[in-house]
Motif scaffolding. Structure first.
Motif, PDB file in Angstrom:
ATOM      1  N   SER A  10      -4.770 -10.081  27.920  1.00 23.71           N
ATOM      2  CA  SER A  10      -5.886 -10.271  28.851  1.00 23.71           C
ATOM      3  C   SER A  10      -6.715  -8.982  28.944  1.00 23.71           C
ATOM      4  O   SER A  10      -7.947  -9.020  28.981  1.00 23.71           O
ATOM      5  CB  SER A  10      -5.309 -10.665  30.210  1.00 23.71           C
ATOM      6  N   LYS A  11      -6.030  -7.846  28.951  1.00 24.20           N
ATOM      7  CA  LYS A  11      -6.713  -6.558  29.013  1.00 24.20           C
ATOM      8  C   LYS A  11      -7.552  -6.348  27.735  1.00 24.20           C
ATOM      9  O   LYS A  11      -8.712  -5.933  27.799  1.00 24.20           O
ATOM     10  CB  LYS A  11      -5.675  -5.444  29.142  1.00 24.20           C
ATOM     11  N   PHE A  12      -6.956  -6.660  26.574  1.00 24.22           N
ATOM     12  CA  PHE A  12      -7.677  -6.485  25.310  1.00 24.22           C
ATOM     13  C   PHE A  12      -8.886  -7.421  25.237  1.00 24.22           C
ATOM     14  O   PHE A  12      -9.941  -7.045  24.721  1.00 24.22           O
ATOM     15  CB  PHE A  12      -6.745  -6.724  24.106  1.00 24.22           C
ATOM     16  N   ASP A  13      -8.729  -8.643  25.785  1.00 22.83           N
ATOM     17  CA  ASP A  13      -9.858  -9.585  25.823  1.00 22.83           C
ATOM     18  C   ASP A  13     -11.009  -9.000  26.644  1.00 22.83           C
ATOM     19  O   ASP A  13     -12.170  -9.097  26.258  1.00 22.83           O
ATOM     20  CB  ASP A  13      -9.423 -10.920  26.465  1.00 22.83           C
ATOM     21  N   THR A  14     -10.660  -8.408  27.796  1.00 24.42           N
ATOM     22  CA  THR A  14     -11.681  -7.806  28.662  1.00 24.42           C
ATOM     23  C   THR A  14     -12.378  -6.658  27.929  1.00 24.42           C
ATOM     24  O   THR A  14     -13.610  -6.560  27.927  1.00 24.42           O
ATOM     25  CB  THR A  14     -11.019  -7.254  29.957  1.00 24.42           C
ATOM     26  N   LEU A  15     -11.576  -5.793  27.293  1.00 25.61           N
ATOM     27  CA  LEU A  15     -12.145  -4.645  26.570  1.00 25.61           C
ATOM     28  C   LEU A  15     -13.068  -5.114  25.445  1.00 25.61           C
ATOM     29  O   LEU A  15     -14.176  -4.584  25.269  1.00 25.61           O
ATOM     30  CB  LEU A  15     -11.015  -3.786  25.974  1.00 25.61           C
ATOM     31  N   PHE A  16     -12.634  -6.132  24.721  1.00 28.85           N
ATOM     32  CA  PHE A  16     -13.425  -6.625  23.596  1.00 28.85           C
ATOM     33  C   PHE A  16     -14.718  -7.282  24.091  1.00 28.85           C
ATOM     34  O   PHE A  16     -15.789  -7.092  23.505  1.00 28.85           O
ATOM     35  CB  PHE A  16     -12.594  -7.620  22.772  1.00 28.85           C
ATOM     36  N   GLY A  17     -14.618  -8.034  25.194  1.00 28.81           N
ATOM     37  CA  GLY A  17     -15.810  -8.672  25.782  1.00 28.81           C
ATOM     38  C   GLY A  17     -16.850  -7.631  26.164  1.00 28.81           C
ATOM     39  O   GLY A  17     -18.054  -7.804  25.914  1.00 28.81           O
ATOM     40  N   LEU A  18     -16.391  -6.524  26.737  1.00 31.08           N
ATOM     41  CA  LEU A  18     -17.322  -5.465  27.154  1.00 31.08           C
ATOM     42  C   LEU A  18     -17.919  -4.749  25.936  1.00 31.08           C
ATOM     43  O   LEU A  18     -19.083  -4.350  25.951  1.00 31.08           O
ATOM     44  CB  LEU A  18     -16.606  -4.465  28.073  1.00 31.08           C
ATOM     45  N   ALA A  19     -17.121  -4.604  24.878  1.00 33.77           N
ATOM     46  CA  ALA A  19     -17.634  -3.974  23.649  1.00 33.77           C
ATOM     47  C   ALA A  19     -18.701  -4.857  23.009  1.00 33.77           C
ATOM     48  O   ALA A  19     -19.746  -4.377  22.555  1.00 33.77           O
ATOM     49  CB  ALA A  19     -16.493  -3.710  22.673  1.00 33.77           C
ATOM     50  N   LYS A  20     -18.456  -6.176  22.979  1.00 30.07           N
ATOM     51  CA  LYS A  20     -19.429  -7.117  22.411  1.00 30.07           C
ATOM     52  C   LYS A  20     -20.735  -7.069  23.211  1.00 30.07           C
ATOM     53  O   LYS A  20     -21.826  -7.011  22.641  1.00 30.07           O
ATOM     54  CB  LYS A  20     -18.880  -8.552  22.462  1.00 30.07           C
ATOM     55  N   ARG A  21     -20.586  -7.076  24.543  1.00 29.20           N
ATOM     56  CA  ARG A  21     -21.774  -7.037  25.409  1.00 29.20           C
ATOM     57  C   ARG A  21     -22.576  -5.768  25.131  1.00 29.20           C
ATOM     58  O   ARG A  21     -23.803  -5.795  25.050  1.00 29.20           O
ATOM     59  CB  ARG A  21     -21.309  -7.063  26.877  1.00 29.20           C
ATOM     60  N   SER A  22     -21.878  -4.650  24.935  1.00 28.74           N
ATOM     61  CA  SER A  22     -22.554  -3.362  24.671  1.00 28.74           C
ATOM     62  C   SER A  22     -23.311  -3.417  23.351  1.00 28.74           C
ATOM     63  O   SER A  22     -24.439  -2.930  23.257  1.00 28.74           O
ATOM     64  CB  SER A  22     -21.528  -2.230  24.613  1.00 28.74           C
ATOM     65  N   PHE A  23     -22.699  -4.007  22.322  1.00 28.25           N
ATOM     66  CA  PHE A  23     -23.365  -4.100  21.012  1.00 28.25           C
ATOM     67  C   PHE A  23     -24.635  -4.941  21.136  1.00 28.25           C
ATOM     68  O   PHE A  23     -25.694  -4.572  20.626  1.00 28.25           O
ATOM     69  CB  PHE A  23     -22.410  -4.712  19.980  1.00 28.25           C
ATOM     70  N   GLU A  24     -24.534  -6.066  21.842  1.00 31.92           N
ATOM     71  CA  GLU A  24     -25.691  -6.951  22.001  1.00 31.92           C
ATOM     72  C   GLU A  24     -26.802  -6.245  22.782  1.00 31.92           C
ATOM     73  O   GLU A  24     -27.984  -6.339  22.426  1.00 31.92           O
ATOM     74  CB  GLU A  24     -25.259  -8.247  22.715  1.00 31.92           C
ATOM     75  N   GLU A  25     -26.437  -5.499  23.830  1.00 32.23           N
ATOM     76  CA  GLU A  25     -27.429  -4.772  24.633  1.00 32.23           C
ATOM     77  C   GLU A  25     -28.144  -3.715  23.797  1.00 32.23           C
ATOM     78  O   GLU A  25     -29.369  -3.597  23.828  1.00 32.23           O
ATOM     79  CB  GLU A  25     -26.738  -4.082  25.827  1.00 32.23           C
ATOM     80  N   ILE A  26     -27.360  -2.935  23.043  1.00 31.32           N
ATOM     81  CA  ILE A  26     -27.953  -1.833  22.270  1.00 31.32           C
ATOM     82  C   ILE A  26     -28.827  -2.375  21.133  1.00 31.32           C
ATOM     83  O   ILE A  26     -29.906  -1.836  20.852  1.00 31.32           O
ATOM     84  CB  ILE A  26     -26.857  -0.877  21.743  1.00 31.32           C
TER      85      ILE A  26
END
Lengths: 169, 163
Positions: A10-26
């Motif tokens: 669950s923690k890794f899912d959260t971390l990955f979700g935030l990384a994906k969001r960051s890539f899309e934002e940038i």
């Protein structure tokens, strides 16, 4: 809380979700491309050179973020960052992509540390590699991938995590 | 400003680990490197973060990779498979942990500000290989240390900046 497999996943899912969001934002902020993760594909360079950007993760969670693409697709990002003007020399490609990776991973670290309310991860500066048959392996990590295809090319965000269980010599 | 010499620390850890696994080794020289490094046949990258940040990249030959793995696994290694890559990752992880620990010890006490809690972390080692490979481990020019391991070239390229 005990670090059971479910808690870690669950923690890794959260971390990955935030990384994906960051890539899309940038990508949106830097190149103007609004992107969303898509179905799985492979990047077949066919005469093109493969290109990978590696950013180490350490702290409470260890691992690495890998951005996989080709040199041609990487150039598209660099040219977009250079306001559409062609690059002056080949080395500029690495400079622009390192800056892009810094922005992406810096944003990811900010989102992650804010979400966890503490310094959950530290990131190291990006390293960039290009080769004909690039083979990049990080043993002992479980990785999650997101696939993006847009007018600039194909990009794979690959985030790997480990529980920091190396045996000392 | 650092009160320790990075080359000394790298060569001490190198000497410790290669003596431990029993491979002949020798420090040769340090050379400045450009920001774009031509890499060796086999490379392992480790990211460093905390009060000092950057990357350390170990570059070595296929033969050296197999020799290190044989010492660690305790048997003959014919090709570099996932088990060999995992053994190499453990070896370089240990290298960087010893390296960061030595820096922590060297900087444990700062005369001007007393005891200092120095944070220095290393990420998971990543194995990288490829034909005609080029790599950049930092935006600023890095440095490279050359060693010999059983008469084969072994390089440590590093770019570390204190925050």
């Amino acid at each position: 809380m005990e670090n059971t497999t479910e808690v870690l996943e669950s923690k890794f899912d959260t971390l990955f979700g935030l990384a994906k969001r960051s890539f899309e934002e940038i990508m949106l902020e830097v190149t103007g491309e609004a992107i969303q993760a898509d179905g799985e594909f492979s990047i077949q360079p066919e005469n093109r050179l493969s290109l990978s950007i590696i950013i180490g993760i350490s702290g409470n969670t260890n691992g690495r973020i890998l951005l996989n693409t080709s040199v041609d697709y990487g150039k598209n990002i660099a040219v977009a960052m250079n306001f559409g003007d062609p690059l002056e020399n080949e080395e500029d490609l690495h400079v622009y992509l390192a800056e892009f990776a810094n922005m992406f991973c810096g944003r990811a670290a900010t989102h992650i540390n804010n979400a966890f309310g503490k310094r959950e991860i530290w990131i190291s500066p990006p390293a960039i590699f290009s080769a004909k048959d690039l083979d990049i392996v990080t043993p002992n990590v479980s990785s999650m991938k997101a696939y993006y295809e847009c007018s600039l090319g194909k990009f794979i965000v690959d985030m790997g995590f480990s529980e920091n269980t190396y045996d000392e010599f | 400003m650092t009160n320790f010499n990075l080359i000394d620390i790298f060569s001490q850890v190198f000497d410790d680990l290669f003596s431990y696994i029993g491979l002949n080794h020798k420090f040769m020289c340090e050379v400045p490197s450009s920001s774009l490094n031509s890499t060796e046949m086999v490379n392992t990258l480790v990211g460093i973060s905390g009060d000092m940040e950057g990357n350390v990249m170990f570059g070595y030959t296929d033969k050296t990779a197999k020799e290190i793995a044989e010492k660690l696994i305790g048997g003959e290694v014919k090709e570099i498979d996932i088990f060999v890559k995992a053994a190499l990752a453990d070896f370089y992880s240990e290298f960087c942990k010893r390296f960061t620990n030595k820096i922590k010890v060297e900087t444990a006490f700062d005369i001007s500000s007393g005891e200092k809690n120095y944070i220095l972390l290393s990420s998971n080692p990543t194995y990288i290989s490829g034909e005609d490979m080029f790599g950049a481990i930092s935006k600023v020019p890095s440095k490279k240390l050359f060693f010999k391991v059983n008469n084969e070239k072994f390089g440590i390229a590093y770019s570390l900046e204190q925050k």
